[in-house]
Design a protein around this motif. Structure first.
Motif, PDB file in Angstrom:
ATOM      1  N   SER A  23      54.695 -18.134 -29.863  1.00 33.35           N
ATOM      2  CA  SER A  23      55.926 -18.697 -29.032  1.00 33.35           C
ATOM      3  C   SER A  23      55.908 -20.005 -28.867  1.00 33.35           C
ATOM      4  O   SER A  23      57.004 -20.617 -28.629  1.00 33.35           O
ATOM      5  CB  SER A  23      55.818 -17.876 -27.676  1.00 33.35           C
ATOM      6  OG  SER A  23      54.702 -18.003 -27.155  1.00 33.35           O
ATOM      7  N   GLU A  24      54.679 -20.832 -29.228  1.00 37.49           N
ATOM      8  CA  GLU A  24      54.694 -22.267 -28.901  1.00 37.49           C
ATOM      9  C   GLU A  24      55.343 -22.755 -30.277  1.00 37.49           C
ATOM     10  O   GLU A  24      55.232 -22.394 -31.414  1.00 37.49           O
ATOM     11  CB  GLU A  24      53.308 -22.771 -28.890  1.00 37.49           C
ATOM     12  CG  GLU A  24      52.738 -22.034 -27.735  1.00 37.49           C
ATOM     13  CD  GLU A  24      52.043 -20.781 -27.938  1.00 37.49           C
ATOM     14  OE1 GLU A  24      52.185 -20.463 -29.053  1.00 37.49           O
ATOM     15  OE2 GLU A  24      51.358 -20.177 -27.001  1.00 37.49           O
ATOM     16  N   PRO A  25      56.207 -23.899 -30.157  1.00 34.46           N
ATOM     17  CA  PRO A  25      56.664 -24.540 -31.352  1.00 34.46           C
ATOM     18  C   PRO A  25      55.922 -25.015 -32.290  1.00 34.46           C
ATOM     19  O   PRO A  25      56.243 -24.518 -33.542  1.00 34.46           O
ATOM     20  CB  PRO A  25      57.559 -25.664 -30.560  1.00 34.46           C
ATOM     21  CG  PRO A  25      57.802 -25.442 -29.110  1.00 34.46           C
ATOM     22  CD  PRO A  25      56.567 -24.490 -28.992  1.00 34.46           C
ATOM     23  N   SER A  26      54.765 -25.461 -32.170  1.00 36.62           N
ATOM     24  CA  SER A  26      53.826 -25.696 -33.146  1.00 36.62           C
ATOM     25  C   SER A  26      53.360 -24.784 -33.971  1.00 36.62           C
ATOM     26  O   SER A  26      53.045 -24.860 -35.104  1.00 36.62           O
ATOM     27  CB  SER A  26      52.451 -26.864 -32.516  1.00 36.62           C
ATOM     28  OG  SER A  26      51.957 -25.949 -31.747  1.00 36.62           O
ATOM     29  N   ARG A  27      53.147 -23.455 -33.099  1.00 31.30           N
ATOM     30  CA  ARG A  27      52.537 -22.348 -33.964  1.00 31.30           C
ATOM     31  C   ARG A  27      53.470 -21.539 -34.744  1.00 31.30           C
ATOM     32  O   ARG A  27      53.351 -21.217 -35.723  1.00 31.30           O
ATOM     33  CB  ARG A  27      51.732 -21.546 -32.778  1.00 31.30           C
ATOM     34  CG  ARG A  27      50.403 -22.191 -32.319  1.00 31.30           C
ATOM     35  CD  ARG A  27      49.695 -20.782 -31.473  1.00 31.30           C
ATOM     36  NE  ARG A  27      49.519 -19.962 -32.493  1.00 31.30           N
ATOM     37  CZ  ARG A  27      49.571 -18.600 -31.910  1.00 31.30           C
ATOM     38  NH1 ARG A  27      49.838 -18.335 -30.611  1.00 31.30           N
ATOM     39  NH2 ARG A  27      49.043 -17.670 -32.693  1.00 31.30           N
ATOM     40  N   ILE A  28      54.705 -21.643 -34.138  1.00 33.71           N
ATOM     41  CA  ILE A  28      55.850 -21.203 -34.902  1.00 33.71           C
ATOM     42  C   ILE A  28      56.031 -21.985 -36.265  1.00 33.71           C
ATOM     43  O   ILE A  28      56.449 -21.163 -37.167  1.00 33.71           O
ATOM     44  CB  ILE A  28      57.113 -21.237 -33.971  1.00 33.71           C
ATOM     45  CG1 ILE A  28      56.721 -20.166 -32.920  1.00 33.71           C
ATOM     46  CG2 ILE A  28      58.344 -20.750 -34.841  1.00 33.71           C
ATOM     47  CD1 ILE A  28      58.124 -20.144 -31.856  1.00 33.71           C
ATOM     48  N   LYS A  29      55.970 -23.382 -36.081  1.00 34.17           N
ATOM     49  CA  LYS A  29      56.207 -24.122 -37.296  1.00 34.17           C
ATOM     50  C   LYS A  29      55.130 -23.891 -38.232  1.00 34.17           C
ATOM     51  O   LYS A  29      55.403 -23.738 -39.480  1.00 34.17           O
ATOM     52  CB  LYS A  29      56.273 -25.546 -36.932  1.00 34.17           C
ATOM     53  CG  LYS A  29      56.557 -26.281 -38.096  1.00 34.17           C
ATOM     54  CD  LYS A  29      56.740 -27.777 -37.706  1.00 34.17           C
ATOM     55  CE  LYS A  29      56.919 -28.659 -38.794  1.00 34.17           C
ATOM     56  NZ  LYS A  29      57.260 -28.046 -40.127  1.00 34.17           N
ATOM     57  N   ASN A  30      54.075 -23.754 -37.856  1.00 34.06           N
ATOM     58  CA  ASN A  30      52.724 -23.451 -38.685  1.00 34.06           C
ATOM     59  C   ASN A  30      53.178 -22.319 -39.621  1.00 34.06           C
ATOM     60  O   ASN A  30      52.771 -21.974 -40.787  1.00 34.06           O
ATOM     61  CB  ASN A  30      51.579 -23.275 -38.146  1.00 34.06           C
ATOM     62  CG  ASN A  30      51.073 -24.722 -37.599  1.00 34.06           C
ATOM     63  OD1 ASN A  30      51.316 -25.821 -38.058  1.00 34.06           O
ATOM     64  ND2 ASN A  30      50.202 -24.564 -36.646  1.00 34.06           N
ATOM     65  N   LEU A  31      53.554 -21.186 -38.868  1.00 34.80           N
ATOM     66  CA  LEU A  31      53.830 -19.763 -39.673  1.00 34.80           C
ATOM     67  C   LEU A  31      55.007 -20.008 -40.540  1.00 34.80           C
ATOM     68  O   LEU A  31      54.875 -19.389 -41.669  1.00 34.80           O
ATOM     69  CB  LEU A  31      54.049 -18.688 -38.587  1.00 34.80           C
ATOM     70  CG  LEU A  31      52.933 -18.439 -37.678  1.00 34.80           C
ATOM     71  CD1 LEU A  31      53.114 -17.500 -36.801  1.00 34.80           C
ATOM     72  CD2 LEU A  31      51.618 -17.945 -38.473  1.00 34.80           C
ATOM     73  N   TRP A  32      56.264 -20.614 -40.167  1.00 36.26           N
ATOM     74  CA  TRP A  32      57.328 -20.796 -40.912  1.00 36.26           C
ATOM     75  C   TRP A  32      56.744 -21.790 -42.354  1.00 36.26           C
ATOM     76  O   TRP A  32      57.467 -21.852 -43.270  1.00 36.26           O
ATOM     77  CB  TRP A  32      58.263 -21.448 -40.308  1.00 36.26           C
ATOM     78  CG  TRP A  32      59.314 -20.478 -39.392  1.00 36.26           C
ATOM     79  CD1 TRP A  32      59.432 -20.037 -38.275  1.00 36.26           C
ATOM     80  CD2 TRP A  32      60.209 -19.509 -40.231  1.00 36.26           C
ATOM     81  NE1 TRP A  32      60.324 -19.292 -38.205  1.00 36.26           N
ATOM     82  CE2 TRP A  32      60.811 -18.824 -39.093  1.00 36.26           C
ATOM     83  CE3 TRP A  32      60.194 -19.185 -41.585  1.00 36.26           C
ATOM     84  CZ2 TRP A  32      61.733 -17.791 -39.670  1.00 36.26           C
ATOM     85  CZ3 TRP A  32      61.296 -18.259 -41.905  1.00 36.26           C
ATOM     86  CH2 TRP A  32      62.002 -17.479 -40.976  1.00 36.26           C
ATOM     87  N   ASP A  33      56.064 -22.649 -42.103  1.00 34.61           N
ATOM     88  CA  ASP A  33      55.456 -23.504 -43.260  1.00 34.61           C
ATOM     89  C   ASP A  33      54.891 -22.813 -44.230  1.00 34.61           C
ATOM     90  O   ASP A  33      55.177 -23.155 -45.616  1.00 34.61           O
ATOM     91  CB  ASP A  33      54.411 -24.653 -42.638  1.00 34.61           C
ATOM     92  CG  ASP A  33      54.966 -25.720 -41.916  1.00 34.61           C
ATOM     93  OD1 ASP A  33      56.164 -25.897 -41.940  1.00 34.61           O
ATOM     94  OD2 ASP A  33      54.280 -26.628 -41.521  1.00 34.61           O
ATOM     95  N   LEU A  34      54.328 -21.617 -43.843  1.00 31.65           N
ATOM     96  CA  LEU A  34      53.854 -20.777 -45.142  1.00 31.65           C
ATOM     97  C   LEU A  34      54.944 -20.163 -45.895  1.00 31.65           C
ATOM     98  O   LEU A  34      54.698 -20.112 -47.153  1.00 31.65           O
ATOM     99  CB  LEU A  34      53.084 -19.663 -44.383  1.00 31.65           C
ATOM    100  CG  LEU A  34      51.518 -19.977 -43.874  1.00 31.65           C
ATOM    101  CD1 LEU A  34      51.151 -18.974 -42.859  1.00 31.65           C
ATOM    102  CD2 LEU A  34      50.596 -20.496 -44.922  1.00 31.65           C
ATOM    103  N   ARG A  35      56.177 -19.683 -45.116  1.00 31.88           N
ATOM    104  CA  ARG A  35      57.017 -19.108 -45.751  1.00 31.88           C
ATOM    105  C   ARG A  35      57.699 -20.111 -46.449  1.00 31.88           C
ATOM    106  O   ARG A  35      58.260 -19.769 -47.996  1.00 31.88           O
ATOM    107  CB  ARG A  35      57.852 -18.171 -44.777  1.00 31.88           C
ATOM    108  CG  ARG A  35      59.459 -17.868 -45.152  1.00 31.88           C
ATOM    109  CD  ARG A  35      59.359 -16.961 -46.260  1.00 31.88           C
ATOM    110  NE  ARG A  35      60.981 -16.773 -46.742  1.00 31.88           N
ATOM    111  CZ  ARG A  35      61.356 -17.294 -47.576  1.00 31.88           C
ATOM    112  NH1 ARG A  35      60.644 -18.522 -48.460  1.00 31.88           N
ATOM    113  NH2 ARG A  35      62.769 -17.101 -48.060  1.00 31.88           N
TER     114      ARG A  35
END
Length: 511
Positions: A362-374
């Motif tokens: 739910s934290e922006p930085s962790r969300i971005k990390n997961l989206w970077d994979l996709r």
């Protein structure tokens, strides 16, 4: 509750996709399109001369007319490095009036023009085929207005999508479109290709989000359909002629876009699944349990995910041998409400045996990390060498079948990967086959089979990337003869000399 031992901390470091180099191949190493596709014939267009260059310099200034081969070359090659034109001039207007003057002159002198935005297209639609003049919108990057009350953005066509996202966020809004190439793609190019992306499930296509456009026809006529009204039922919706026409009917110069409110709560679940049947079951459950807060439902098979993990040097949030992974995003206005719905959904999906591992963020930085994979999959696959890319829509029950069929069909060939990922929510599969280099024999095994199979199952040969240059010969698998004839008639009315983006979208002789 969703088993806590299934959750992993996403420790992936921040990665800037814009700085990722997909290949060591240089532009000059790419084979000319007119050589690779030797059956092509150049249309009966004029060749650019010093006289033409002098005219363009008189209206744009010398600094905005590029003619040096080294300066022009990057505009000739698509970012996948699969097609390469031979343009000798790039024009960089700043205003609609300059675009109008350029096209009027080109039309009078029968000079072919290739409109180009951020050049992030995947079907060769944004680069020349022969020596067409490149009309770049890179300097048309003004945000004209943002109405916080109505949520309407008006901007020039050359605005970069990521910059627009940041700009509207200042007013509590968000762009209805999000793409992996958002750091370089232009909104005009998005509109001209009717780009889809990861938010289509929640906010629909650009046909609904774009309220109006301003465009310039081939003869320089400016068509002002720049309405900012949600309701404007006054006859033909002419704006839709330009959405998805890929610059063949006119050059989009401005757009009015409906921007939804920026969500106050965003959550992402990255889940591991053993079968595609479980992917479909999880999708049905997500629609039922998450309802109005479900904003993205992205799917990756093992080869797709591991390409991104390996190339981006990121930690995999699920076991590396996971057959299928999902990235599910929710967005809404109340974090407690959204988290409660997400928790109930995950509990039920776990209890039913649909998912067997995963992580939440739910934290922006962790969300971005997961989206970077996709979002990094497309670029990561390019590192294998050459990528045969197929952007198709299929009925959901046949969504992944073509990947397994192609793996069997390509046994014994020099392919490296055959994988699939995409948007389950709208039936859009990205089928990718990688090889060390372009191989005509391999291409012949893939095409037209993949298009014939797609057509047989009532799918579309292009889901969101358009037809461009690469799919003109297969558009008939998704469009009837009568429909193609009508498209050609519209083209003849809008651009009778055929100077706008020739060799693209429509099959047959461009001029």
């Amino acid at each position: 509750m969703f088993a806590h031992n299934l959750l992993k901390t996403a420790r992936a470091k921040h990665f800037n996709l814009k700085s990722f180099h997909t290949s060591i191949v240089t532009s000059f190493d790419v084979e000319l399109t007119q050589v690779r596709y030797s059956n092509l014939k150049r249309g009966k267009y004029s060749s650019i001369t010093d006289k033409h260059i002098s005219f363009f310099e008189s209206i744009l200034s010398k600094s905005r007319v590029l003619t040096d081969a080294a300066d022009v070359e990057s505009y000739n090659v698509d970012w996948l490095k699969t097609v390469r034109g031979a343009s000798k001039a790039v024009l960089k207007p700043k205003t609609t009036e300059e675009v109008s003057a350029i096209l009027r002159y080109c039309n009078e002198n029968v000079l072919a023009v290739c409109p180009q935005g951020g050049n992030t297209g995947l079907v060769g639609g944004s680069v020349p085929v022969f020596d067409e003049i490149v009309l770049s919108t890179a300097l048309m990057n003004e945000v004209i207005s943002i109405n916080k009350t109505s949520g309407v953005l008006v901007c020039q066509a050359g605005c970069i999508l990521e910059n627009l996202e940041a700009k509207v966020a200042e007013q509590g809004l968000m762009m209805p479109l999000d793409l992996g190439a958002k750091g370089s793609c232009h909104i005009g190019g998005n509109i001209s290709t009717n780009a889809g992306g990861i938010r289509l499930l929640r906010y629909g296509s650009l046909h609904g989000s774009v309220l109006g456009v301003e465009a310039v026809k081939a003869d320089g006529t400016v068509v002002d359909c720049l309405s900012t009204l949600k309701k404007d039922n006054t006859g033909y919706h002419l704006k839709h002629l330009f959405l998805g026409s890929e610059g063949t009917l006119g050059v989009v110069t401005k757009a009015a876009i409906q921007c939804p409110p920026k969500p106050q709560a965003v959550n992402v679940a990255f889940l591991a699944l053993d079968s595609f049947e479980n992917v479909l079951a999880t999708f049905r459950l997500a629609r039922s349990c998450l309802g109005e807060i479900l904003s993205s439902f992205e799917f990756m098979d093992c080869d797709s995910l591991m390409a991104a993990v390996t190339r981006l040097k990121l930690q995999c949030p699920v076991p590396e041998d996971t057959p299928f992974s999902l990235l599910i995003e929710t967005s809404g206005g109340n974090s407690e409400h959204d988290e409660a719905k997400l928790s109930l959904f995950l509990d039920e999906a776990t209890n039913k045996g649909y998912i067997n591992d995963g992580t939440l963020a739910s934290e922006p930085s962790r969300i971005k990390n997961l989206w970077d994979l996709r979002e990094g999959i497309t670029q990561s696959l390019s590192c294998d060498g050459y990528v045969y890319k197929y952007d198709i829509s299929l009925p959901i029950e046949h969504f992944y079948d073509i990947v397994d069929i192609m793996k069997e069909r390509l046994k014994g060939t020099p392919y490296i990967k055959c994988c699939g990922y995409g948007h389950v929510g709208d039936g859009n599969l990205h089928l990718n086959i990688t090889a060390p280099s372009f191989d005509r024999n391999l291409l012949n095994l893939i095409e037209p089979f993949v298009y014939e199979w797609t057509s047989k199952h009532r799918g579309s040969v292009s889901a969101e990337h358009g037809i461009g240059f690469k799919k003109t010969g297969v558009v008939h698998f998704s469009k009837s003869g009568e429909a193609l004839k009508l498209m050609a008639q519209i083209k003849a009315i809008m651009d009778p000399k055929g100077i706008l983006n020739p060799y693209k979208v429509l099959p047959g002789d461009p001029h």
